[in-house]
Design a protein around this motif. Structure first.
Motif, PDB file in Angstrom:
ATOM      1  N   PHE A 149       0.831  -1.213   0.000  1.00  0.00           N
ATOM      2  CA  PHE A 149       0.000   0.000   0.000  1.00  0.00           C
ATOM      3  C   PHE A 149       0.859   1.254   0.000  1.00  0.00           C
ATOM      4  O   PHE A 149       0.565   2.225  -0.693  1.00  0.00           O
ATOM      5  CB  PHE A 149      -0.905   0.003   1.228  1.00  0.00           C
ATOM      6  CG  PHE A 149      -1.652   1.296   1.408  1.00  0.00           C
ATOM      7  CD1 PHE A 149      -1.223   2.243   2.324  1.00  0.00           C
ATOM      8  CD2 PHE A 149      -2.770   1.570   0.642  1.00  0.00           C
ATOM      9  CE1 PHE A 149      -1.902   3.437   2.485  1.00  0.00           C
ATOM     10  CE2 PHE A 149      -3.459   2.767   0.793  1.00  0.00           C
ATOM     11  CZ  PHE A 149      -3.022   3.707   1.712  1.00  0.00           C
ATOM     12  N   TRP A 150       1.968   1.264   0.755  1.00  0.00           N
ATOM     13  CA  TRP A 150       2.769   2.477   0.928  1.00  0.00           C
ATOM     14  C   TRP A 150       3.623   2.823  -0.288  1.00  0.00           C
ATOM     15  O   TRP A 150       4.264   3.876  -0.317  1.00  0.00           O
ATOM     16  CB  TRP A 150       3.637   2.364   2.175  1.00  0.00           C
ATOM     17  CG  TRP A 150       2.793   2.265   3.397  1.00  0.00           C
ATOM     18  CD1 TRP A 150       2.599   1.165   4.173  1.00  0.00           C
ATOM     19  CD2 TRP A 150       1.971   3.300   3.952  1.00  0.00           C
ATOM     20  NE1 TRP A 150       1.718   1.456   5.189  1.00  0.00           N
ATOM     21  CE2 TRP A 150       1.320   2.743   5.089  1.00  0.00           C
ATOM     22  CE3 TRP A 150       1.729   4.632   3.620  1.00  0.00           C
ATOM     23  CZ2 TRP A 150       0.449   3.487   5.874  1.00  0.00           C
ATOM     24  CZ3 TRP A 150       0.869   5.380   4.412  1.00  0.00           C
ATOM     25  CH2 TRP A 150       0.241   4.795   5.514  1.00  0.00           C
ATOM     26  N   SER A 151       3.658   1.954  -1.253  1.00  0.00           N
ATOM     27  CA  SER A 151       4.313   2.322  -2.505  1.00  0.00           C
ATOM     28  C   SER A 151       3.321   2.320  -3.661  1.00  0.00           C
ATOM     29  O   SER A 151       3.598   2.857  -4.722  1.00  0.00           O
ATOM     30  CB  SER A 151       5.458   1.358  -2.835  1.00  0.00           C
ATOM     31  OG  SER A 151       4.946   0.080  -3.200  1.00  0.00           O
ATOM     32  N   GLY A 152       2.174   1.696  -3.437  1.00  0.00           N
ATOM     33  CA  GLY A 152       1.173   1.595  -4.502  1.00  0.00           C
ATOM     34  C   GLY A 152       1.505   0.551  -5.543  1.00  0.00           C
ATOM     35  O   GLY A 152       0.900   0.512  -6.608  1.00  0.00           O
ATOM     36  N   TYR A 153       2.456  -0.304  -5.217  1.00  0.00           N
ATOM     37  CA  TYR A 153       2.922  -1.291  -6.185  1.00  0.00           C
ATOM     38  C   TYR A 153       1.883  -2.387  -6.422  1.00  0.00           C
ATOM     39  O   TYR A 153       1.479  -3.085  -5.499  1.00  0.00           O
ATOM     40  CB  TYR A 153       4.244  -1.886  -5.698  1.00  0.00           C
ATOM     41  CG  TYR A 153       4.737  -3.080  -6.471  1.00  0.00           C
ATOM     42  CD1 TYR A 153       5.394  -4.120  -5.819  1.00  0.00           C
ATOM     43  CD2 TYR A 153       4.558  -3.186  -7.856  1.00  0.00           C
ATOM     44  CE1 TYR A 153       5.864  -5.223  -6.512  1.00  0.00           C
ATOM     45  CE2 TYR A 153       5.014  -4.290  -8.552  1.00  0.00           C
ATOM     46  CZ  TYR A 153       5.658  -5.299  -7.873  1.00  0.00           C
ATOM     47  OH  TYR A 153       6.124  -6.388  -8.564  1.00  0.00           O
ATOM     48  N   SER A 154       1.486  -2.535  -7.696  1.00  0.00           N
ATOM     49  CA  SER A 154       0.587  -3.611  -8.116  1.00  0.00           C
ATOM     50  C   SER A 154       1.388  -4.621  -8.930  1.00  0.00           C
ATOM     51  O   SER A 154       1.971  -4.251  -9.949  1.00  0.00           O
ATOM     52  CB  SER A 154      -0.550  -3.065  -8.970  1.00  0.00           C
ATOM     53  OG  SER A 154      -1.464  -2.315  -8.207  1.00  0.00           O
ATOM     54  N   ASP A 155       1.386  -5.873  -8.472  1.00  0.00           N
ATOM     55  CA  ASP A 155       2.199  -6.857  -9.180  1.00  0.00           C
ATOM     56  C   ASP A 155       1.425  -7.634 -10.247  1.00  0.00           C
ATOM     57  O   ASP A 155       2.035  -8.150 -11.188  1.00  0.00           O
ATOM     58  CB  ASP A 155       2.896  -7.809  -8.206  1.00  0.00           C
ATOM     59  CG  ASP A 155       1.933  -8.648  -7.375  1.00  0.00           C
ATOM     60  OD1 ASP A 155       2.408  -9.628  -6.752  1.00  0.00           O
ATOM     61  OD2 ASP A 155       0.723  -8.318  -7.334  1.00  0.00           O
ATOM     62  N   TYR A 156       0.116  -7.747 -10.110  1.00  0.00           N
ATOM     63  CA  TYR A 156      -0.685  -8.434 -11.117  1.00  0.00           C
ATOM     64  C   TYR A 156      -1.849  -7.550 -11.554  1.00  0.00           C
ATOM     65  O   TYR A 156      -2.460  -6.863 -10.725  1.00  0.00           O
ATOM     66  CB  TYR A 156      -1.215  -9.772 -10.590  1.00  0.00           C
ATOM     67  CG  TYR A 156      -0.169 -10.849 -10.550  1.00  0.00           C
ATOM     68  CD1 TYR A 156       0.547 -11.107  -9.390  1.00  0.00           C
ATOM     69  CD2 TYR A 156       0.109 -11.615 -11.685  1.00  0.00           C
ATOM     70  CE1 TYR A 156       1.528 -12.078  -9.355  1.00  0.00           C
ATOM     71  CE2 TYR A 156       1.080 -12.599 -11.660  1.00  0.00           C
ATOM     72  CZ  TYR A 156       1.784 -12.819 -10.493  1.00  0.00           C
ATOM     73  OH  TYR A 156       2.756 -13.789 -10.460  1.00  0.00           O
TER      74      TYR A 156
END
Lengths: 111, 120
Positions: free
Chosen positions: B102-109
């Motif tokens: 959440f704290w980077s907003g990284y979506s892996d899929y």
């Protein structure tokens, strides 16, 4: 205002190296991790770099990421360019008030 | 294998409503934040909304606050986006994503997306 600014387009020849910049408008680029997504025409985005410089499994080591805190930008470098690298590339980060932010995208053309 | 399959897109009139669904498989859905990201035709990516593991926290981009509602059903491994008071500028492909951090907003899929067209 927190924005991520990318060049609109870049082009380079096969085998060469291209570097895409992602400049943070306000605040420090080092405050939150930067991700890079590749989107080929007609496809969903896929991650090529996460947490500034890490590559997911399956992404070739021709892709690398870095952050320059003094100049407040992140970079995605693609070396040994291949025609399959022709795509749009988006940087992405986080802001505590705006949450998830994407750069405007850079179209990479492999000549 | 992680899969995210969106559905529910289509043509809707301005002022109308639409509900998008995203069925997740290949991972423990209740253990992840989820999000919706959209892309207008020929334009860049725009984050729309995030939802916490248990649905207790939700965040929205300013332009959809009060009109869109993100929700989830962990028993059905399904993410939803209820869109009301739709405008022409909401026309886009809507992607469902799995959020790793959440704290980077990284979506892996990412799913393959579903197209919503708002037009009369």
């Amino acid at each position: 205002n927190f924005m991520l600014t990318q060049p609109h387009s870049l082009s380079e020849s096969p085998g060469k190296t291209v570097t895409i910049s992602c400049t943070r408008g306000s605040g420090s680029i080092a405050s939150n991790y930067v991700q890079w997504y590749q989107q080929r025409p007609g496809s969903a985005p896929r991650t090529v770099i996460y947490e500034d410089k890490l590559r997911p499994s399956g992404v070739p080591d021709r892709f690398s990421g870095s952050v320059d805190s003094s100049s407040n930008y992140a970079s995605l470098t693609i070396s040994g360019l291949k025609t399959e690298d022709e795509a749009d590339y988006y940087c992405q980060s986080y802001d505590s008030s705006l949450y998830v932010i994407f750069g405007g995208g850079t179209k990479v053309t492999v000549l | 294998e992680v899969q995210l399959v969106e559905s529910g897109g289509g043509l809707v009139q301005p002022g109308g409503s639409q509900r998008l669904s995203c069925v997740a498989s290949g991972f423990t859905f209740r253990n992840y934040w989820m999000s919706w990201v959209r892309q207008a035709p020929g334009k860049g990516l725009e984050w729309v909304a995030n939802i916490k593991l248990d649905g207790s926290e939700k965040y929205y981009v300013h332009s959809v606050k009060g009109r869109f509602t993100i929700s989830r059903d962990n028993a059905k491994n399904t993410l939803y986006l209820q869109m009301n008071s739709l405008r022409a500028e909401d026309t886009a492909i809507y992607y469902c994503t799995r959020v790793v951090d959440f704290w980077s907003g990284y979506s892996d899929y990412w799913g393959q997306g579903t197209l919503v067209t708002v037009s009369s």
